[in-house]
Every structure is written in C-alpha cells, then in structure tokens.
Design an enzyme around this catalytic site. Sequence first.
Site, PDB file in Angstrom:
ATOM      1  N   ASN A 181     -23.083  20.452  -4.334  1.00  0.00           N
ATOM      2  CA  ASN A 181     -24.155  21.429  -4.112  1.00  0.00           C
ATOM      3  C   ASN A 181     -23.651  22.852  -3.875  1.00  0.00           C
ATOM      4  O   ASN A 181     -24.433  23.731  -3.524  1.00  0.00           O
ATOM      5  CB  ASN A 181     -25.052  20.985  -2.944  1.00  0.00           C
ATOM      6  CG  ASN A 181     -24.296  20.898  -1.618  1.00  0.00           C
ATOM      7  OD1 ASN A 181     -23.103  21.141  -1.548  1.00  0.00           O
ATOM      8  ND2 ASN A 181     -25.006  20.526  -0.571  1.00  0.00           N
TER       9      ASN A 181
ATOM     10  N   PHE B 160     -22.466  26.575  -4.904  1.00  0.00           N
ATOM     11  CA  PHE B 160     -22.936  27.430  -5.993  1.00  0.00           C
ATOM     12  C   PHE B 160     -22.748  28.899  -5.656  1.00  0.00           C
ATOM     13  O   PHE B 160     -22.509  29.280  -4.512  1.00  0.00           O
ATOM     14  CB  PHE B 160     -24.437  27.186  -6.261  1.00  0.00           C
ATOM     15  CG  PHE B 160     -25.347  27.605  -5.124  1.00  0.00           C
ATOM     16  CD1 PHE B 160     -25.740  28.937  -4.975  1.00  0.00           C
ATOM     17  CD2 PHE B 160     -25.818  26.680  -4.209  1.00  0.00           C
ATOM     18  CE1 PHE B 160     -26.574  29.327  -3.929  1.00  0.00           C
ATOM     19  CE2 PHE B 160     -26.642  27.057  -3.158  1.00  0.00           C
ATOM     20  CZ  PHE B 160     -27.024  28.393  -3.022  1.00  0.00           C
TER      21      PHE B 160
ATOM     22  N   HIS C 290     -22.588  29.516  -1.664  1.00  0.00           N
ATOM     23  CA  HIS C 290     -22.571  28.319  -0.836  1.00  0.00           C
ATOM     24  C   HIS C 290     -21.281  27.553  -1.124  1.00  0.00           C
ATOM     25  O   HIS C 290     -21.077  27.081  -2.231  1.00  0.00           O
ATOM     26  CB  HIS C 290     -23.785  27.437  -1.163  1.00  0.00           C
ATOM     27  CG  HIS C 290     -23.817  26.149  -0.393  1.00  0.00           C
ATOM     28  ND1 HIS C 290     -24.439  25.012  -0.880  1.00  0.00           N
ATOM     29  CD2 HIS C 290     -23.321  25.811   0.818  1.00  0.00           C
ATOM     30  CE1 HIS C 290     -24.323  24.032   0.010  1.00  0.00           C
ATOM     31  NE2 HIS C 290     -23.641  24.492   1.046  1.00  0.00           N
TER      32      HIS C 290
ATOM     33  N   ASN D 234     -21.862  23.728   8.998  1.00  0.00           N
ATOM     34  CA  ASN D 234     -21.088  22.508   9.280  1.00  0.00           C
ATOM     35  C   ASN D 234     -20.005  22.864  10.288  1.00  0.00           C
ATOM     36  O   ASN D 234     -18.834  23.016   9.922  1.00  0.00           O
ATOM     37  CB  ASN D 234     -20.418  21.956   8.008  1.00  0.00           C
ATOM     38  CG  ASN D 234     -21.317  21.068   7.180  1.00  0.00           C
ATOM     39  OD1 ASN D 234     -22.528  21.091   7.330  1.00  0.00           O
ATOM     40  ND2 ASN D 234     -20.729  20.286   6.301  1.00  0.00           N
TER      41      ASN D 234
ATOM     42  N   HIS E  66     -30.535  23.962   7.093  1.00  0.00           N
ATOM     43  CA  HIS E  66     -29.584  24.736   6.284  1.00  0.00           C
ATOM     44  C   HIS E  66     -30.037  24.871   4.842  1.00  0.00           C
ATOM     45  O   HIS E  66     -29.323  25.449   4.020  1.00  0.00           O
ATOM     46  CB  HIS E  66     -28.197  24.107   6.338  1.00  0.00           C
ATOM     47  CG  HIS E  66     -27.987  22.913   5.451  1.00  0.00           C
ATOM     48  ND1 HIS E  66     -28.865  21.866   5.375  1.00  0.00           N
ATOM     49  CD2 HIS E  66     -26.968  22.593   4.597  1.00  0.00           C
ATOM     50  CE1 HIS E  66     -28.415  20.963   4.533  1.00  0.00           C
ATOM     51  NE2 HIS E  66     -27.271  21.372   4.036  1.00  0.00           N
TER      52      HIS E  66
ATOM     53  N   GLY F 181     -32.727  20.281   1.593  1.00  0.00           N
ATOM     54  CA  GLY F 181     -32.395  18.887   1.869  1.00  0.00           C
ATOM     55  C   GLY F 181     -32.736  17.983   0.694  1.00  0.00           C
ATOM     56  O   GLY F 181     -33.736  18.180   0.010  1.00  0.00           O
TER      57      GLY F 181
END
Length: 498
Positions: A219, A221, A254, A347, A417, A420
């Site tokens: 995920n 990017f 990200h 995280n 965040h 989901g």
Amino acid sequence: MTTTTQSKYQILPRGEATAILPTGSKHSPITVIGTEPIRSSFDELCLQQAINSRTAPGVTNLVLNPDAHGGYGAPVGCVLVSPTHVYPGPVGVDIKCSMSLLQTSLPADAVIDKQTRRALIDAICERTPTGAGKGQRNAPKSRHVEEALGKRVLTEGASPGVCRELGIPVEWASRCEDSFHVGHDDSTGALALRLEKLLPHIYQFDAKISQLGSYGGGNHFGECEAVEVGDDQRSRDIAKTFGLIDGGIAFLSHCGSRGIGHSLATGQFKSLQAKFEQWDIPLPGKDRELVYAPLGTPEANAYLDDMALGANFATVNHLLINALVLEAFQEVLPGTTGELVYFISHNIARKEIVDNRPAWVHRKGATRAYPAGHFALKGTPFAETGHPILLPGNPQAGSAVMVAEAGAEASCYSVNHGAGRQLGRKAAKRELDQRQVDQSFADADILSNCRQYPIDEAPAAYKDFDEVLRSVKSAGLASEVARLKARFVIKDGDKADD
C-alpha cells in the site's frame, strides 16, 4: 441506536460514531470509533485481536479506529496504551510507516497535460524506486548513500548534518512529528552501541541502506495531488498555517523504514518469542505476535533501541523522497519550488502523557492527533491550530488533510491512518476485475507508472472513505481542512509504456 453484533462480540453504541466493546473481563471496555456501517465492517479476527490486546499485561487503554482490520497480534487501526510495557505487535513490522505531504508552487492546471504528467512520473521513477528489495541502483538519478552515512541516518535521524549531506532542506525537520528518535536512555549513544552490536546479524546491510529514498510495495505510494481547501474561513486560516495552497499541486507519500525496519522488527519478534518459550510465559490470547517486555528490562531496552533505529531511517527516507520528488518536478517544470507541509507516523510507540502519567502510546495504523493548545505543540508552528493530520483514502475518492479537535482526548489523541482494508489481498484479486479497475482510473483521468494498476490496491479493496471521515468528524475527533485529488500515482508495478 442498535447494538452491532459480530458473532459472539457485541459493540454497544454510545453515540452516532462512538461505542464500546466489552472485554468480558475485569478490564475496562475498548473505545470504538465508527458509525454503524463502519462498526459492522469489523470482523471476528479484528475484534478478538482487540480484546486480546486490551487484556494483555500492563495495557490501560485500547482504541479501535474506523479503519481497523486484522493485523499481526493487534488490529491495524488501533491505539494501545501502557505505562509499564512495550509491545512490538502494536507497532508492526514496518516501523514508523508514515505519511508526508509536499506543497509545490505549481497551480493545478500545470499538470493537466497528460504528456507533462507522464514526464513527471518518469522523472520521479528515475529517482525513487518502488518495490520490495529495490534500492538506489534501480534509479539512475537517486542519491547514493555510503555505509558511514547510512549509520548516521539510523542513529541521528534528520539531523542538520544528515540533511545537508543528502540535499534535504534542513528546515524541513521542523515540519516533522519527530525528526529524530533516541535510545531507551534518551541518548543517541545507546543507538550507536546497539547498531554496532546488530551489524554482524543484519543481512545485506549495504543493500538495505541503499533503499534510502525509495518506496516499498503493497500500500505504499506517491501521489500528485490537486489541493482543494474547504470553503469556510477556519479551514482557510488553518490551511495557511499548514502551508497548503488552495488550487495548487502537492505530493503525498506513504512509506516506511523499508528492509532495515523489517529486519529490526522481525528480529525483535523472534527474540521475544524465544524468551517467552524459554520462560514458559503465557501469551496474551495465545498469540505469538503479542509478545511484550516490561519497561526497564534488557528486552524492553533492546526493542526501544531497535524501534528508534528503524524510525530514524523512515524519517530520513521520507524527507529524501520529498527532496527527490521536488527535484523531478524542477527538471520537468523549471522554477518549481516546494515546502514540506508535514511528516507524521502511523506505526510507532511514543512516550506521551495519558491520564496524567507517562505511558507508551502504541499506534498501529493510527495517527497522532493533537489539537490547538495541546502542551506538546508548544513552540511548534502548530501550537494555535493543531498539527496537520494526513489521511490517505484512495486515488479516486481522494485523501484528506485534517486537524484535531478537543474531542480527540477520548481516543488518546489519535485518529485512523486512512480508509482501512475491507478486502484482503487474495480476496481482492479473486473478486475484482482488472479491466474494470484500469478503466476506472482512465475514466477519472488518473495516470500511473503501472501497466496495470495493482488489483489488490484498487479503491474497492478499501472501506468507504467518506464514511470513515464521517466517523471521525461525528465522533468529534477532527475536522477536514482540505481534500487532495490525485492526478497521478506512483505504485509498485511495471513501468507503463504509454
């Protein structure tokens, strides 16, 4: 309001977008943020992991955010608070996976032309490789990082010296949630000692250091965004403080700590799991991913040091990506300037004050949300507004820049965040149609560096972003300042031959 039931679990509503999940024990219930449709999206694995985490030793608070779904030990999209223990699971294997946003001086119409966008995609990919294991050798215009500088990145984070050597504007460090992390004893010396001890055991350390300034897979990017600031005066005032330009072009990224963070995290899981077996300690919920260490023990110190090393790499990785992206824009559109809006993690475990005492707040797929006037923002550019919150949705629904409200205290000053997942990767590949996914991007006039957009990352694999945002707003946690609309996307995939 109706009770949301997932088999044996009952979520009890307390408001339009707030609820509790009883633990079935003496422990206080879990705080749940989400409207009824969002609460219904939580499956049994997510809820069981939440209960396992809440009832684990030393845990005093647990929050489930609207984007919550099953993860390693603890759900992705949760906040776990402990004043006495540290938990690797509620941080995860991608230490300090984060979001960053670069605001450029370009107006949105500067990237209307597809040929211009394609040139920008090529220029960025020449500097910032994507995918697992990919490093600087895969990008001819990347920054080469020697081992000595790599060690400094891990131990110093975004120090002025590291930034200068990598061509990162030094002032960008002031726009970071945390520009550097220290060791268990609040020193950089502890990190240097820990790194020297680890070096013989880190497989291909040079290759992992060479990933600095790169995106990972999954995920992760990079997105070129058109900025749409809200119409109300408050949004315009906050956007000005943030440095957002309505109708301008920004770039959203990200990614996290890449191979080095994964190596550090998996090493910690294995080490603590071996200790639990050696000492015959029961695992919370019998889950091997919920190992822990009491603060002050050698095991806790080692974890905090390793987390800090990975977090420092992630910080500099983001800042370097932004510097390289700006360089790519300047190559294609000379005269472009850019400033970092913010860099924020989702995280990480941070030492904060919760219920008037120090505690480690573990955010696993969750984002810090300090509102205006919060004491921790004193002396920052955001003391009177609250800091920027960067929430990715999906390229077609857009992403959001938000700001926390006083009500965020109820969620331990945290929000989700992103959107989901609602489909796992295997389910997405099985249920979604590749041609329809690719056509939807063509219809939305969103370009990509991929021949085929990764189907397990398609918008339909994620929850309804507007419903997720409605949950955050209705719960009184945060307000939307601006919406970001994607113009092109950089993902892990084969380079397009448009």
